[in-house]
Design a protein around this motif. Structure first.
Motif, PDB file in Angstrom:
ATOM      1  N   ALA A  77      49.541 -55.510 -30.056  1.00 23.65           N
ATOM      2  CA  ALA A  77      50.534 -56.470 -30.550  1.00 23.65           C
ATOM      3  C   ALA A  77      49.858 -57.328 -31.612  1.00 23.65           C
ATOM      4  O   ALA A  77      48.697 -57.702 -31.477  1.00 23.65           O
ATOM      5  CB  ALA A  77      51.059 -57.332 -29.404  1.00 23.65           C
ATOM      6  N   ALA A  78      50.580 -57.636 -32.658  1.00 23.37           N
ATOM      7  CA  ALA A  78      50.004 -58.384 -33.784  1.00 23.37           C
ATOM      8  C   ALA A  78      49.523 -59.772 -33.367  1.00 23.37           C
ATOM      9  O   ALA A  78      48.531 -60.273 -33.888  1.00 23.37           O
ATOM     10  CB  ALA A  78      51.033 -58.498 -34.906  1.00 23.37           C
ATOM     11  N   ASP A  79      50.222 -60.397 -32.422  1.00 20.29           N
ATOM     12  CA  ASP A  79      49.850 -61.730 -31.964  1.00 20.29           C
ATOM     13  C   ASP A  79      50.527 -61.992 -30.623  1.00 20.29           C
ATOM     14  O   ASP A  79      51.222 -61.126 -30.080  1.00 20.29           O
ATOM     15  CB  ASP A  79      50.214 -62.798 -33.002  1.00 20.29           C
ATOM     16  N   LEU A  80      50.354 -63.184 -30.107  1.00 18.83           N
ATOM     17  CA  LEU A  80      50.902 -63.526 -28.802  1.00 18.83           C
ATOM     18  C   LEU A  80      52.431 -63.478 -28.803  1.00 18.83           C
ATOM     19  O   LEU A  80      53.042 -63.014 -27.841  1.00 18.83           O
ATOM     20  CB  LEU A  80      50.409 -64.911 -28.359  1.00 18.83           C
ATOM     21  N   ARG A 118      47.703 -52.415 -13.332  1.00 23.99           N
ATOM     22  CA  ARG A 118      47.965 -53.859 -13.375  1.00 23.99           C
ATOM     23  C   ARG A 118      46.856 -54.565 -14.157  1.00 23.99           C
ATOM     24  O   ARG A 118      47.130 -55.460 -14.964  1.00 23.99           O
ATOM     25  CB  ARG A 118      48.051 -54.409 -11.951  1.00 23.99           C
ATOM     26  N   ALA A 119      45.610 -54.170 -13.943  1.00 23.79           N
ATOM     27  CA  ALA A 119      44.487 -54.783 -14.659  1.00 23.79           C
ATOM     28  C   ALA A 119      44.588 -54.522 -16.167  1.00 23.79           C
ATOM     29  O   ALA A 119      44.308 -55.411 -16.969  1.00 23.79           O
ATOM     30  CB  ALA A 119      43.163 -54.264 -14.103  1.00 23.79           C
ATOM     31  N   LEU A 120      44.994 -53.318 -16.550  1.00 21.84           N
ATOM     32  CA  LEU A 120      45.138 -53.005 -17.977  1.00 21.84           C
ATOM     33  C   LEU A 120      46.234 -53.857 -18.624  1.00 21.84           C
ATOM     34  O   LEU A 120      46.053 -54.364 -19.731  1.00 21.84           O
ATOM     35  CB  LEU A 120      45.456 -51.522 -18.169  1.00 21.84           C
ATOM     36  N   ALA A 121      47.355 -54.019 -17.937  1.00 20.76           N
ATOM     37  CA  ALA A 121      48.432 -54.854 -18.474  1.00 20.76           C
ATOM     38  C   ALA A 121      47.973 -56.302 -18.583  1.00 20.76           C
ATOM     39  O   ALA A 121      48.228 -56.974 -19.592  1.00 20.76           O
ATOM     40  CB  ALA A 121      49.681 -54.737 -17.602  1.00 20.76           C
ATOM     41  N   GLY A 122      47.272 -56.792 -17.559  1.00 15.57           N
ATOM     42  CA  GLY A 122      46.765 -58.163 -17.590  1.00 15.57           C
ATOM     43  C   GLY A 122      45.760 -58.371 -18.707  1.00 15.57           C
ATOM     44  O   GLY A 122      45.761 -59.408 -19.380  1.00 15.57           O
ATOM     45  N   GLU A 123      44.925 -57.373 -18.925  1.00 17.15           N
ATOM     46  CA  GLU A 123      43.932 -57.464 -20.002  1.00 17.15           C
ATOM     47  C   GLU A 123      44.617 -57.547 -21.367  1.00 17.15           C
ATOM     48  O   GLU A 123      44.196 -58.322 -22.227  1.00 17.15           O
ATOM     49  CB  GLU A 123      43.006 -56.240 -19.945  1.00 17.15           C
ATOM     50  N   SER A 124      45.671 -56.789 -21.549  1.00 20.93           N
ATOM     51  CA  SER A 124      46.402 -56.841 -22.823  1.00 20.93           C
ATOM     52  C   SER A 124      46.991 -58.225 -23.065  1.00 20.93           C
ATOM     53  O   SER A 124      46.933 -58.743 -24.176  1.00 20.93           O
ATOM     54  CB  SER A 124      47.523 -55.798 -22.834  1.00 20.93           C
ATOM     55  N   LEU A 125      47.534 -58.834 -22.013  1.00 23.40           N
ATOM     56  CA  LEU A 125      48.078 -60.193 -22.160  1.00 23.40           C
ATOM     57  C   LEU A 125      46.961 -61.194 -22.437  1.00 23.40           C
ATOM     58  O   LEU A 125      47.080 -62.040 -23.330  1.00 23.40           O
ATOM     59  CB  LEU A 125      48.860 -60.599 -20.909  1.00 23.40           C
ATOM     60  N   ARG A 126      45.858 -61.086 -21.698  1.00 23.14           N
ATOM     61  CA  ARG A 126      44.728 -62.013 -21.919  1.00 23.14           C
ATOM     62  C   ARG A 126      44.178 -61.873 -23.331  1.00 23.14           C
ATOM     63  O   ARG A 126      43.831 -62.869 -23.972  1.00 23.14           O
ATOM     64  CB  ARG A 126      43.627 -61.773 -20.883  1.00 23.14           C
ATOM     65  N   ASP A 127      44.106 -60.646 -23.842  1.00 20.41           N
ATOM     66  CA  ASP A 127      43.630 -60.445 -25.213  1.00 20.41           C
ATOM     67  C   ASP A 127      44.538 -61.152 -26.220  1.00 20.41           C
ATOM     68  O   ASP A 127      44.056 -61.777 -27.168  1.00 20.41           O
ATOM     69  CB  ASP A 127      43.562 -58.953 -25.552  1.00 20.41           C
ATOM     70  N   ALA A 128      45.843 -61.048 -26.012  1.00 18.97           N
ATOM     71  CA  ALA A 128      46.787 -61.699 -26.923  1.00 18.97           C
ATOM     72  C   ALA A 128      46.647 -63.218 -26.865  1.00 18.97           C
ATOM     73  O   ALA A 128      46.701 -63.894 -27.897  1.00 18.97           O
ATOM     74  CB  ALA A 128      48.217 -61.279 -26.587  1.00 18.97           C
ATOM     75  N   VAL A 129      46.430 -63.760 -25.673  1.00 18.82           N
ATOM     76  CA  VAL A 129      46.274 -65.213 -25.522  1.00 18.82           C
ATOM     77  C   VAL A 129      44.969 -65.669 -26.151  1.00 18.82           C
ATOM     78  O   VAL A 129      44.925 -66.670 -26.873  1.00 18.82           O
ATOM     79  CB  VAL A 129      46.331 -65.629 -24.033  1.00 18.82           C
ATOM     80  N   SER A 130      43.884 -64.944 -25.899  1.00 19.12           N
ATOM     81  CA  SER A 130      42.590 -65.393 -26.426  1.00 19.12           C
ATOM     82  C   SER A 130      42.500 -65.273 -27.938  1.00 19.12           C
ATOM     83  O   SER A 130      41.660 -65.917 -28.558  1.00 19.12           O
ATOM     84  CB  SER A 130      41.423 -64.693 -25.745  1.00 19.12           C
ATOM     85  N   ALA A 131      43.403 -64.504 -28.544  1.00 21.89           N
ATOM     86  CA  ALA A 131      43.414 -64.406 -30.005  1.00 21.89           C
ATOM     87  C   ALA A 131      44.041 -65.647 -30.650  1.00 21.89           C
ATOM     88  O   ALA A 131      43.866 -65.877 -31.844  1.00 21.89           O
ATOM     89  CB  ALA A 131      44.176 -63.153 -30.443  1.00 21.89           C
ATOM     90  N   PHE A 185      53.878 -72.420 -28.352  1.00 25.21           N
ATOM     91  CA  PHE A 185      52.577 -72.166 -28.962  1.00 25.21           C
ATOM     92  C   PHE A 185      52.671 -72.339 -30.475  1.00 25.21           C
ATOM     93  O   PHE A 185      53.563 -71.806 -31.118  1.00 25.21           O
ATOM     94  CB  PHE A 185      52.095 -70.737 -28.657  1.00 25.21           C
ATOM     95  N   ARG A 186      51.728 -73.048 -31.036  1.00 21.58           N
ATOM     96  CA  ARG A 186      51.660 -73.225 -32.483  1.00 21.58           C
ATOM     97  C   ARG A 186      50.633 -72.238 -33.046  1.00 21.58           C
ATOM     98  O   ARG A 186      49.709 -71.839 -32.356  1.00 21.58           O
ATOM     99  CB  ARG A 186      51.213 -74.650 -32.823  1.00 21.58           C
ATOM    100  N   SER A 187      50.792 -71.860 -34.270  1.00 22.44           N
ATOM    101  CA  SER A 187      49.835 -70.986 -34.970  1.00 22.44           C
ATOM    102  C   SER A 187      49.645 -69.658 -34.262  1.00 22.44           C
ATOM    103  O   SER A 187      48.533 -69.161 -34.159  1.00 22.44           O
ATOM    104  CB  SER A 187      48.470 -71.680 -35.109  1.00 22.44           C
ATOM    105  N   THR A 188      50.730 -69.062 -33.777  1.00 19.09           N
ATOM    106  CA  THR A 188      50.597 -67.754 -33.133  1.00 19.09           C
ATOM    107  C   THR A 188      51.208 -66.685 -33.983  1.00 19.09           C
ATOM    108  O   THR A 188      52.248 -66.734 -34.470  1.00 19.09           O
ATOM    109  CB  THR A 188      51.234 -67.724 -31.732  1.00 19.09           C
TER     110      THR A 188
END
Length: 188
Positions: A77-80, A118-131, A185-188
């Protein structure tokens, strides 16, 4: 004996999963019966047990498949905001999976396929948030992840239960969700 096919079926596992998803979409997971699914797949009543053991095993397989599909949907995904839109789209396109995935009492929580997906889906969400830069999400990325997931999951749940029919009207729900993320969220 009837002309039902014995256990050997082109892809019995897929046939049973597809029949289960149809039942869940129409009537909810409580309506699932292994015997009924066997009848729908035109196999003996014992055949589904070769793949799923029991109803809980079948529902766990549905959830694991759903988490795998969700992880794929969130990947790259391009961003959050885009990850959130994809989450909502996933729920709209896979409502039966979505319903089962988030009903833990239906599942074998320690199933390896389920925990991995479930871990893979969670990792994808965490990656989007940490970006998202800290100034756009706050100092605690974990809390920002919970907020992002809550927004996407809550919106998707309300949408699927038709509670947003009035507020969303004939607008594209994904566009509405995209706009909502700007409020959080700002700047996402």
């Amino acid at each position: 004996m009837s002309n039902r096919r014995a256990y050997h079926h082109g892809d019995l596992r897929r046939a049973i999963l597809t029949a289960a998803l149809d039942v869940i979409s129409a009537e909810g997971p409580s309506a699932l019966s292994m015997r009924d699914l066997a009848r729908r797949a035109d196999v003996s009543h014992a055949a589904p047990a070769h793949h799923f053991k029991d109803r809980t095993g079948l529902l766990t397989a549905v959830a694991a498949e759903g988490y795998g599909l969700l992880a794929t949907a969130l990947t790259d995904a391009a961003d959050l905001r885009e990850a959130g839109v994809r989450y909502v789209r996933f729920a709209r396109e896979h409502p039966a999976h979505f319903q089962v995935m988030f009903t833990p009492e239906l599942l074998r929580e320690n199933d390896l396929e389920l925990t991995t997906a479930r871990a893979l889906a969670g990792e994808s969400l965490r990656d989007a948030v940490s970006a998202v830069p800290a100034e756009g999400r706050g100092d605690d990325a974990r809390l920002a992840g919970i907020a992002a997931w809550s927004l996407a999951h809550g919106f998707a749940t309300l949408l699927l239960s038709h509670n947003l029919n009035g507020p969303v009207g004939d607008q594209d729900p994904e566009e509405v969700f995209h706009a909502l993320t700007g409020l959080l969220f700002r700047s996402t």
